[in-house]
Design a protein around this motif. Structure first.
Motif, PDB file in Angstrom:
ATOM      1  N   SER A  60       0.719  -1.188   0.026  1.00 25.18           N
ATOM      2  CA  SER A  60       0.050  -0.114  -0.083  1.00 25.18           C
ATOM      3  C   SER A  60       0.914   1.233   0.100  1.00 25.18           C
ATOM      4  O   SER A  60       0.587   2.318  -0.805  1.00 25.18           O
ATOM      5  N   LEU A 209      -5.864   3.790  -0.344  1.00 30.39           N
ATOM      6  CA  LEU A 209      -7.204   3.256  -1.486  1.00 30.39           C
ATOM      7  C   LEU A 209      -6.704   1.581  -1.651  1.00 30.39           C
ATOM      8  O   LEU A 209      -7.690   0.959  -2.017  1.00 30.39           O
ATOM      9  N   ILE A 210      -5.361   1.412  -1.421  1.00 32.01           N
ATOM     10  CA  ILE A 210      -5.113   0.051  -1.805  1.00 32.01           C
ATOM     11  C   ILE A 210      -5.871  -1.065  -0.983  1.00 32.01           C
ATOM     12  O   ILE A 210      -6.131  -1.915  -1.504  1.00 32.01           O
ATOM     13  N   LEU A 213      -9.212  -1.238  -2.285  1.00 38.05           N
ATOM     14  CA  LEU A 213      -9.260  -1.992  -3.580  1.00 38.05           C
ATOM     15  C   LEU A 213      -9.074  -3.402  -3.119  1.00 38.05           C
ATOM     16  O   LEU A 213      -9.739  -4.281  -3.839  1.00 38.05           O
ATOM     17  N   ILE A 216     -12.119  -5.015  -2.028  1.00 32.11           N
ATOM     18  CA  ILE A 216     -13.120  -5.059  -3.145  1.00 32.11           C
ATOM     19  C   ILE A 216     -12.846  -6.388  -4.068  1.00 32.11           C
ATOM     20  O   ILE A 216     -13.763  -7.117  -4.297  1.00 32.11           O
ATOM     21  N   GLY A 217     -11.583  -6.380  -4.081  1.00 27.12           N
ATOM     22  CA  GLY A 217     -11.143  -7.765  -5.258  1.00 27.12           C
ATOM     23  C   GLY A 217     -11.372  -9.080  -4.663  1.00 27.12           C
ATOM     24  O   GLY A 217     -11.983  -9.892  -5.302  1.00 27.12           O
TER      25      GLY A 217
END
Length: 222
Positions: A60, A209-210, A213, A216-217
């Motif tokens: 990140s 944000l990492i 994300l 979410i992945g």
């Protein structure tokens, strides 16, 4: 309530600032640097041992630093605030945003309000934000008001996602990862404020944000 707390606290701090000499302003500035250092270390020490993905914070920070540098976030932002004669306010805003937005109260509070109608955590967070924003206002001035609308979008977005999409997304695991990464960014802000190491904290903000994300992945792959 959180937005109102920041707006009123910052305004009060800015009004108090006019009665302070340069010597006391510098003392407040140093105090905020030490505060950021302490909170950053506390976030790291509390959350990193509980991480289920011990390499995620490294990825990140690395990806965030590269992305932020490529986008020149720090440079662009400081060019804007320089027009208002506030050369150091960028460091204050970066630190304020991290302290206001990263933490269990700021993330889990909107989730609890959305799914249970429980405002306790948000009200507690507002109380803390009020006190913090007074000191920030006195230290960095009117530019700190920018933090209020950003916090509104952050907590409002979390509330809407939890209410209408998926409350389970903001799990304890995600909060842990965000808080760990945020701890490093707050620590970087403290080092920069105290002029120990000139770190462009705003360029590191994409690091937050990492983990989002990544989770979410994970959800999409299930």
């Amino acid at each position: 309530m959180n937005v109102a707390a920041i707006l009123s606290g910052t305004t009060l701090g800015c009004l108090l600032k006019h009665g302070l000499s340069q010597r006391y302003e510098q003392a407040l500035f140093d105090a905020m640097g030490l505060t950021a250092l302490g909170i950053g270390v506390q976030y790291i020490a509390t959350n990193l041992p509980h991480s289920h993905y011990p390499v995620l914070f490294i990825v990140s920070l690395a990806l965030g630093a590269v992305s932020g540098t490529a986008l020149q976030i720090d440079e662009r932002f400081n060019r804007v605030v320089a027009h208002f004669g506030a050369a150091r306010v960028g460091r204050g805003i970066a630190t304020g945003l991290l302290l206001y937005c990263i933490g269990a109260l700021s993330i889990v509070g909107p989730v609890m309000a959305a799914i249970k109608g429980d405002q306790t955590m948000l009200l507690t967070n507002a109380s803390l934000d009020f006190v913090t924003s007074i000191v920030f206002g006195a230290s960095f001035g009117w530019g700190m008001l920018v933090c209020a609308p950003v916090l509104f979008l952050w907590q409002g977005g979390i509330f809407l996602i939890a209410r209408y999409l998926s409350a389970s997304f903001f799990s304890g695991a995600l909060v842990t990862e965000l808080a760990a990464v945020g701890g490093f960014l707050i620590l970087a802000s403290g080092l920069s404020i105290l002029k120990i190491k000139a770190i462009k904290t705003l360029n590191l903000l994409p690091a937050l944000l990492i983990p989002i994300l990544f989770f979410i992945g994970q959800m999409l792959l299930k």
